[in-house]
Design a protein around this motif. Structure first.
Motif, PDB file in Angstrom:
ATOM      1  N   VAL A 197       0.881  -1.171   0.000  1.00 53.25           N
ATOM      2  CA  VAL A 197       0.000   0.000   0.000  1.00 53.25           C
ATOM      3  C   VAL A 197       0.920   1.222   0.000  1.00 53.25           C
ATOM      4  O   VAL A 197       1.431   1.617   1.050  1.00 53.25           O
ATOM      5  N   PRO A 198       1.165   1.820  -1.171  1.00 46.42           N
ATOM      6  CA  PRO A 198       2.090   2.958  -1.242  1.00 46.42           C
ATOM      7  C   PRO A 198       1.648   4.092  -0.335  1.00 46.42           C
ATOM      8  O   PRO A 198       0.454   4.295  -0.091  1.00 46.42           O
ATOM      9  N   ARG A 199       2.635   4.855   0.164  1.00 40.13           N
ATOM     10  CA  ARG A 199       2.323   6.004   1.014  1.00 40.13           C
ATOM     11  C   ARG A 199       1.409   6.963   0.264  1.00 40.13           C
ATOM     12  O   ARG A 199       1.629   7.277  -0.898  1.00 40.13           O
ATOM     13  N   GLY A 200       0.374   7.425   0.962  1.00 37.47           N
ATOM     14  CA  GLY A 200      -0.565   8.346   0.348  1.00 37.47           C
ATOM     15  C   GLY A 200      -1.705   7.652  -0.368  1.00 37.47           C
ATOM     16  O   GLY A 200      -2.569   8.306  -0.938  1.00 37.47           O
ATOM     17  N   ALA A 201      -1.727   6.304  -0.364  1.00 37.19           N
ATOM     18  CA  ALA A 201      -2.790   5.562  -1.050  1.00 37.19           C
ATOM     19  C   ALA A 201      -3.496   4.645  -0.051  1.00 37.19           C
ATOM     20  O   ALA A 201      -3.012   4.409   1.051  1.00 37.19           O
ATOM     21  N   ASN A 202      -4.657   4.139  -0.450  1.00 39.37           N
ATOM     22  CA  ASN A 202      -5.349   3.157   0.399  1.00 39.37           C
ATOM     23  C   ASN A 202      -5.762   1.942  -0.424  1.00 39.37           C
ATOM     24  O   ASN A 202      -6.610   1.176  -0.012  1.00 39.37           O
ATOM     25  N   ARG A 203      -5.154   1.783  -1.587  1.00 45.88           N
ATOM     26  CA  ARG A 203      -5.464   0.666  -2.474  1.00 45.88           C
ATOM     27  C   ARG A 203      -4.233  -0.229  -2.567  1.00 45.88           C
ATOM     28  O   ARG A 203      -3.160   0.215  -2.980  1.00 45.88           O
ATOM     29  N   GLY A 204      -4.386  -1.479  -2.153  1.00 43.48           N
ATOM     30  CA  GLY A 204      -3.249  -2.380  -2.124  1.00 43.48           C
ATOM     31  C   GLY A 204      -3.033  -3.130  -3.432  1.00 43.48           C
ATOM     32  O   GLY A 204      -3.960  -3.374  -4.194  1.00 43.48           O
ATOM     33  N   LYS A 205      -1.769  -3.488  -3.692  1.00 44.23           N
ATOM     34  CA  LYS A 205      -1.396  -4.315  -4.848  1.00 44.23           C
ATOM     35  C   LYS A 205      -0.815  -5.612  -4.310  1.00 44.23           C
ATOM     36  O   LYS A 205       0.125  -5.598  -3.516  1.00 44.23           O
ATOM     37  N   ARG A 206      -1.376  -6.718  -4.749  1.00 43.86           N
ATOM     38  CA  ARG A 206      -1.006  -8.012  -4.183  1.00 43.86           C
ATOM     39  C   ARG A 206       0.433  -8.373  -4.549  1.00 43.86           C
ATOM     40  O   ARG A 206       0.868  -8.218  -5.683  1.00 43.86           O
ATOM     41  N   GLY A 207       1.176  -8.845  -3.566  1.00 46.15           N
ATOM     42  CA  GLY A 207       2.578  -9.201  -3.749  1.00 46.15           C
ATOM     43  C   GLY A 207       3.388  -8.709  -2.563  1.00 46.15           C
ATOM     44  O   GLY A 207       2.847  -8.252  -1.552  1.00 46.15           O
ATOM     45  N   VAL A 208       4.710  -8.803  -2.674  1.00 44.39           N
ATOM     46  CA  VAL A 208       5.608  -8.343  -1.625  1.00 44.39           C
ATOM     47  C   VAL A 208       6.535  -7.293  -2.215  1.00 44.39           C
ATOM     48  O   VAL A 208       7.216  -7.551  -3.216  1.00 44.39           O
ATOM     49  N   LYS A 209       6.557  -6.115  -1.604  1.00 45.61           N
ATOM     50  CA  LYS A 209       7.472  -5.075  -2.081  1.00 45.61           C
ATOM     51  C   LYS A 209       8.817  -5.235  -1.400  1.00 45.61           C
ATOM     52  O   LYS A 209       8.915  -5.357  -0.179  1.00 45.61           O
ATOM     53  N   LEU A 210       9.873  -5.234  -2.209  1.00 44.41           N
ATOM     54  CA  LEU A 210      11.243  -5.262  -1.706  1.00 44.41           C
ATOM     55  C   LEU A 210      11.862  -3.885  -1.917  1.00 44.41           C
ATOM     56  O   LEU A 210      11.783  -3.329  -3.013  1.00 44.41           O
ATOM     57  N   GLU A 211      12.431  -3.318  -0.883  1.00 45.68           N
ATOM     58  CA  GLU A 211      13.184  -2.069  -1.038  1.00 45.68           C
ATOM     59  C   GLU A 211      14.576  -2.408  -1.552  1.00 45.68           C
ATOM     60  O   GLU A 211      15.163  -3.426  -1.173  1.00 45.68           O
ATOM     61  N   TRP A 212      15.126  -1.564  -2.430  1.00 40.69           N
ATOM     62  CA  TRP A 212      16.486  -1.776  -2.905  1.00 40.69           C
ATOM     63  C   TRP A 212      17.342  -0.535  -2.598  1.00 40.69           C
ATOM     64  O   TRP A 212      16.828   0.569  -2.436  1.00 40.69           O
ATOM     65  N   ALA A 213      18.640  -0.731  -2.511  1.00 40.64           N
ATOM     66  CA  ALA A 213      19.572   0.372  -2.299  1.00 40.64           C
ATOM     67  C   ALA A 213      20.973  -0.123  -2.640  1.00 40.64           C
ATOM     68  O   ALA A 213      21.204  -1.322  -2.837  1.00 40.64           O
TER      69      ALA A 213
END
Length: 633
Positions: A197-213
């Protein structure tokens, strides 16, 4: 004679020649600046940007190497595990579960993952846990997000209204960076599902978000000089690079770097195209290269003639007529003096190609804004003002004359107007080079510039409302009517010029504008209500523009975002009954803008005193809210 010992006149000629040749060389070099970012690797609908890559010869780490199957499906490989890529984000990527097919609940060990110096599970994931023995980790309010099941339907419908125990990883109480999902086993949970659920949104996208750096290397620069370094949220000691305002690219030294960027006719352009003001920059550069030799000869001849002229004595100079120097303050009114041009409707119709939709920039309660090109090559803004009857037509004519007499650095200069009978009134403004605030928010804009812009706009609106008679209200202020010059100073256009205007409407419009700079997106009436509810319930971080990286901002900036959101709330709640007016909003926003190091006010030495030259409004701005007497409008 040796060149170092030329007579003074010859030495001056030699220096001038050297200077002009240098300028010609620099002008020629400017032609070589790129006008588009380098092309990216592709896999189906995916465009792959640094540090991710498909090629084994890439300078990026092997950790970011992807594989493309059947020219359409993209895979990420971490620690002998393969994850299908669903979507890229600026700070991460959404991946699917290694197992298939899609299931409503997955085993806690079905997503094997170990955090490393390149990847970590993101805080933005929201988890639905199944059959937990300990419900203390379930968070109220989490289930208000729209979370969709495998069939694309809302999970509430799929599961008969029960999505299980909802837990956002941003809570940090049960899950911490470095953990995988098996940590929920100690609460007796048997399975889970995940959405981002991206910041500022309330609609989820199914899956797992991985942060990269990318790991920070103290011995080698990671980011391009035109980029800022952003610390990763969940990966300690690693960073990402983000090009600063006015530049585009991946921001990395070993990537595409940062290329100058700006908006033209609703499209993002790059490089030399951003140098265009009123003429085509490339044509001028080529012309300069051709004419430079002729200019050199002409300059030499002019200097030769100048050396032969008699020298004027100091006594003679005293008899010259010296005109007084004219200085322009931040605001003034040039009553009875107007340099605006009177256009015909046909001229402006041709300049906008018949007011085509392709030239339309924004539309609102006050009319429609178009981009236009005059016959002399000047790019302008044309505002087709809404007008319902002859009485309004006469009012608008009077207000145009009044508004064009106002000089203020944050009011877009009115070049001219058209009042042809039988057509809508047309107002022609200058076209600032950085386009509209609405466009810039889509591209990304740092917090200091955002708050500086709304401080300038509110200051202008307060001045026009309280230091002017009759008062001038905008009646539809919004990001589409606010343009930005080369220094990102606000230039307001699109005034509603009818006199039957309401101050409570103006305050609501300001609230919507403030919410837009906080959330980064246009606000409709229903989204304004939702945003205010989240602000008042202490969930501000849920609506903040993701490109601001709220949790990575300094504490001072996070507090300022909260203050601006609070001002927006008071504009809605108290703007209608006069308890909180434009002067109040301007005072608080200007104070926030002046605190920020590097803001437009600090760079130019402009503060409240420079914004309001008249002492009456300056005193109002400086006074406490309880002691302010607002004149009736």
């Amino acid at each position: 004679m040796h060149p170092l010992f030329l007579p003074s006149s010859s030495s001056a000629l030699f220096s001038l020649l050297l200077l002009l040749l240098t300028l010609q060389t620099l002008t020629s070099i400017s032609l070589s600046q790129p006008e588009a970012p380098p092309s990216l690797e592709k896999c189906g609908n995916f465009s792959i940007s640094f540090p991710f890559h498909l090629s084994s010869s890439s300078s990026s780490s092997v950790a970011f190497r992807l594989s493309c199957a059947n020219s359409s499906t993209l895979f990420l490989h971490i620690n002998n595990q393969t994850y299908r890529v669903i979507e890229f984000f600026t700070d991460g990527l959404l991946v699917d579960f290694p197992s298939s097919p899609c299931r409503q609940f997955n085993d806690l060990r079905s997503f094997p993952f170990s955090t490393n110096q390149f990847f970590s599970i993101s805080f933005e994931n929201v988890i639905s846990l199944y059959d937990c023995e300990d419900s203390s980790l379930c968070k109220a309010g989490c289930e208000t997000n729209d979370l969709f099941g495998c069939d694309g339907r809302d999970e509430d419908e799929t599961s008969g209204g029960d999505i299980g125990c909802c837990y956002p990883l941003s809570d940090h109480s049960a899950w911490r960076p470095g953990d995988d999902f098996s940590v929920f086993g100690k609460y007796g949970c048997r399975g889970f599902s995940s959405w981002v659920v991206p910041r500022g949104a309330n609609r989820g996208k199914r899956g797992v978000k991985l942060e990269w750096a990318i790991p920070r290397n103290s011995s080698e620069a990671v980011c391009n000089p035109e980029a800022r370094t952003v610390n990763a949220t969940a990966i300690q000691g690693s960073v990402r690079c983000v090009c600063r305002d006015g530049f585009a690219g991946d921001g990395f030294v070993h990537g595409t770097g940062c290329l100058r960027s700006c908006y033209r006719d609703g499209n993002e352009v790059y490089g030399n195209k951003c140098d265009v003001k009123k003429h085509n920059g490339k044509k001028l550069t080529v012309l300069a290269g051709v004419l430079a030799p002729l200019f050199i000869l002409g300059s030499l001849l002019a200097l030769f003639c100048l050396l032969k002229r008699p020298v004027t004595t100091t006594h003679e100079a005293q008899h010259f007529d010296h005109s007084p120097t004219t200085t322009t303050t931040s605001v003034s009114f040039r009553k009875g003096y107007n340099k605006t041009r009177l256009f015909t409707y046909r001229e402006l119709e041709e300049a906008t190609k018949g007011f085509q939709d392709s030239h339309k920039l924004t539309q609102g309660k006050t009319g429609t804004i178009y981009s236009a090109n005059l016959k002399n090559g000047t790019r302008v803004i044309v505002h087709k003002v809404l007008c319902e009857n002859k009485i309004e037509f006469l009012e608008i004519s009077s207000q145009i004359d009044h508004l064009s007499a106002v000089l203020h650095r944050n009011l877009a200069r009115i070049i001219g107007f058209c009042m042809d009978i039988g057509y809508n009134p047309l107002v022609v403004y200058e076209y600032p080079v950085n386009g509209s605030l609405e466009d810039r928010l889509r591209l990304g804009l740092d917090w200091c510039k955002r708050v500086n812009i709304v401080a300038e706009v509110s200051g202008l609106l307060a001045l026009l409302q309280y230091e002017n008679y009759p008062p001038i209200l905008h009646n539809n202020i919004g990001s589409g009517y606010i343009f930005l010059d080369e220094d990102f100073q606000a230039k307001v256009t699109g005034f509603g010029l009818q006199r039957k205007q309401r101050t409570d409407s103006s305050m609501y419009d300001v609230a919507v504008l403030l919410l837009e700079i906080v959330t980064g997106s246009k606000q409709r009436e229903e989204t304004v209500t939702q945003a205010l509810q989240r602000i008042r319930s202490g969930k501000l971080e849920e609506i903040v523009d993701p490109s601001l990286y709220f949790h990575e901002q300094p504490v001072d900036y996070r507090e300022q975002i909260g203050l601006v959101a609070d001002i927006a709330t008071r504009c809605v709640l108290f703007g209608g009954d006069g308890k909180f007016g434009m002067v109040d909003a301007a005072r608080e926003l200007l104070q926030i803008a002046e605190i920020n190091g590097g803001s437009g006010f600090d760079k130019k030495g402009d503060g409240i005193e420079e914004t309001f030259s008249n002492s009456s409004l300056l005193q109002m701005i400086s006074m406490s809210p309880d002691s302010i007497y607002l004149p009736k409008t």
